[in-house]
Scaffold this active site. Structure first.
Site, PDB file in Angstrom:
ATOM      1  N   HIS A  43       0.851  -1.190   0.000  1.00 29.95           N
ATOM      2  CA  HIS A  43       0.000   0.000   0.000  1.00 29.95           C
ATOM      3  C   HIS A  43       0.889   1.243   0.000  1.00 29.95           C
ATOM      4  CE1 HIS A  43       1.083  -0.947   4.139  1.00 29.95           C
ATOM      5  NE2 HIS A  43       1.165   0.366   4.277  1.00 29.95           N
ATOM      6  N   HIS A 130       5.929   7.031  -1.436  1.00 27.58           N
ATOM      7  CA  HIS A 130       6.633   5.821  -1.848  1.00 27.58           C
ATOM      8  C   HIS A 130       5.808   4.609  -1.430  1.00 27.58           C
ATOM      9  CE1 HIS A 130       7.704   6.014   2.387  1.00 27.58           C
ATOM     10  NE2 HIS A 130       7.965   4.716   2.315  1.00 27.58           N
TER      11      HIS A 130
END
Length: 145
Positions: A43, A130
């Site tokens: 995720h 990120h």
């Protein structure tokens, strides 16, 4: 008091998870000592909250909902592979975000400000969009990454 280890994240589509799984498989060939994130758990974290007491969850949900009101849907694109804190001495292996990076940062900043009003500490470092692929456990073959 019971608590939950909590974070706020953008869930990725199965298609993106499959692409990231293929990247992980290629990286695994290096033999580096990395604990890889399970593809279905990959995720994009917007804010890590840590342990949150169960009695604070409802308030947390309301603050999150209010914070994201009016946010329009957007697309983002994954890009290069990198490592924190640096490639030469990695602790986290990640893929970065290109397109959509500014929208993600705006969303994370909005959440940060809202959560601070109910007692969550402000991050001491700037948000960097990120997606974590794995966490390096030791220096074994790490330069193969």
């Amino acid at each position: 008091m019971e608590s939950l280890r909590t974070f706020i994240a953008i869930h990725l589509t199965p298609e993106i998870q499959d692409i990231l799984k293929k990247i992980q498989l290629d990286l695994k060939k290096t033999g580096a000592d990395v604990k890889w994130v399970q593809p279905h758990n990959i995720h994009l974290t917007l804010k890590f909250l840590g342990d949150v007491s169960l009695d604070k969850i409802d308030e947390l949900k309301k603050v999150i909902q209010k914070s994201i009101e009016g946010t329009k849907a957007f697309e983002f694109q994954i890009t290069s592979i990198g490592a924190f804190p640096k490639v030469e001495a990695p602790r986290v292996v990640w893929v970065g975000v290109n397109q959509g990076k500014s929208q993600i940062k705006t969303l994370a900043d909005s959440l940060e400000k809202s959560l601070e009003t109910i007692g969550f500490a402000k991050e001491d470092r700037d948000f960097e969009a990120h997606i974590t692929l794995g966490r390096v456990r030791s220096s074994l073959n790490r330069f193969g990454l």
